[in-house]
Write an enzyme that holds these catalytic residues in place. Structure first.
Site, PDB file in Angstrom:
ATOM      1  CG  ASP A 223      38.153  14.363  76.807  1.00 20.60           C
ATOM      2  OD1 ASP A 223      37.613  15.407  77.186  1.00 20.60           O
ATOM      3  OD2 ASP A 223      39.274  14.333  76.281  1.00 20.60           O
ATOM      4  CG  ASN A 231      44.170   8.852  86.998  1.00 21.72           C
ATOM      5  OD1 ASN A 231      43.379   8.197  87.669  1.00 21.72           O
ATOM      6  ND2 ASN A 231      44.160   8.816  85.669  1.00 21.72           N
ATOM      7  CG  ASP A 240      40.941   2.275  87.843  1.00 21.10           C
ATOM      8  OD1 ASP A 240      41.211   2.974  86.844  1.00 21.10           O
ATOM      9  OD2 ASP A 240      41.663   1.362  88.257  1.00 21.10           O
ATOM     10  CD  GLU A 267      41.301  10.866  79.473  1.00 15.75           C
ATOM     11  OE1 GLU A 267      42.037  11.833  79.275  1.00 15.75           O
ATOM     12  OE2 GLU A 267      41.708   9.683  79.520  1.00 15.75           O
TER      13      GLU A 267
END
Length: 360
Positions: A223, A231, A240, A267
């Protein structure tokens, strides 16, 4: 292997490319091999030029077709060029083999079908019209069209070509529409809309299938490090975009090693790769981290945990092992991989003995 008559554009063009070689063989039989050559009037002086130019074109097209598999723009050009070539070659062959009475006339139906596949209704109507005009001109130039056997052949052949062509086009368009719909449903069910990768469901199906078939492979579960900060600091739209660009990098890199990449969730991503030695795994990871370091709009790092099919035939156990090793990689400082042998690998740095012992 499951047999299906549903073909995408690339597979369909491969089929037509193969059929061209068959028609070259048939034309050669008609022009040179008895009893065909003895009973069919042909122009053997000009035919070799058409034969050589056709073979050169088909060889070039097949090479280009192999290279254009992932290049949709080039593929579309090849498709259109193929339809034009088929038309010119067919008319030329018919002129050289009894004109409107040519035994090669039935190939015209395939020409119409070929145009219909890629240009739909417009392709059917245009191909029928263009061939009809060329066929009529051929009749006026090569025979006395006022004689019954000639104008009857011309009109009846064109009549049945239009009937068969339109009904064939109708059926083909319906089948192609169903194929497109089927592909759309398949993508919705098996692909992640954001990353463009296969989704968790698709991963589970492929993963379990490989275990059932006892294939030798390895998993890399990973990940994005500190993705929440991405974010928080740059916004969810940027987040995104990172997922989207990461998915593209993963897809291409996995294919280069004959593997597949999946979005596991959020993720998290996972690779299924063919079994390989540790040095090749490290090379795979070195190249991957190099691409992630230059990722646009922002560089990212990732942590991975590895497991491999030789460790267990239980899918849950293999995923659990990869997940445990991913946790170890995170715990050791992120931006590194915990391999199946317990070693920590950090791209650009040699694995130390202490790191191995710490994990064990």
């Amino acid at each position: 292997m499951k047999f299906s008559l549903y073909l995408n554009d690339y597979e369909t063009e491969k089929l037509f490319s193969t059929l061209r070689w068959l028609f070259v063989l048939i034309a050669t039989l008609i022009f040179y091999i008895p009893p065909f050559s003895e009973n069919i009037s042909t122009n053997k002086t000009v035919f070799p030029y058409l034969l050589v130019s056709g073979i050169i074109y088909m060889l070039v097209t097949q090479i280009a077709l192999i290279r254009a598999r992932e290049d949709k723009h080039s593929l579309q050009f090849i498709l259109k060029a193929g339809i034009v070539f088929d038309f010119l070659a067919l008319i030329w062959l018919m002129v050289l083999s009894q004109g409107i009475h040519s035994p090669l006339y039935p190939i015209s139906i395939l020409f119409v079908m070929h145009a219909t596949i890629y240009w739909r209704t417009k392709g059917a109507l245009v191909s029928l019209s263009v061939f009809s005009v060329a066929y009529a001109v051929m009749g006026f130039m090569t025979v006395d069209i006022l004689q019954f056997q000639h104008y009857f052949t011309l009109t009846s052949n064109l009549f049945f070509l239009w009937i068969i062509g339109l009904f064939g086009a109708l059926i083909m368009l319906r089948e192609r529409a169903q194929y497109v719909q089927k592909e759309a449903y398949h993508n919705l069910a098996h692909k992640d809309y954001l990353s463009g990768l296969f989704n968790h469901r698709s991963f589970q199906e492929r993963f379990r299938s490989k275990l059932e078939e006892k294939e030798s492979f390895l998993l890399l579960l990973g990940d994005i490090d500190d993705f929440k900060k991405v974010n928080d600091e740059y916004g969810h739209l940027t987040g995104d975009d990172v997922i989207r660009k990461t998915g593209e990098v993963f897809r291409l890199h996995a294919e280069a090693y004959n593997g597949q990449a999946f979005r596991y969730g959020g993720e998290e991503f996972v690779f299924i790769l063919p079994h390989m030695e540790e040095r090749n795994i490290q090379r795979f990871l070195q190249e991957l981290y190099g691409q992630l370091k230059d990722l646009d709009p922002i560089a990212i790092s990732m942590s991975f945990g590895q497991s491999q099919s030789t460790e267990s035939l239980e899918p849950e156990r293999l995923i659990a092992l990869a997940d445990e090793r991913l946790y170890q990689a995170k715990k050791a400082g992120k931006k590194r991989i915990c391999l199946a042998n317990g070693a920590l690998f950090m791209p650009g740095h040699p694995t130390s003995y202490k790191e191995k012992e710490a994990i064990r």
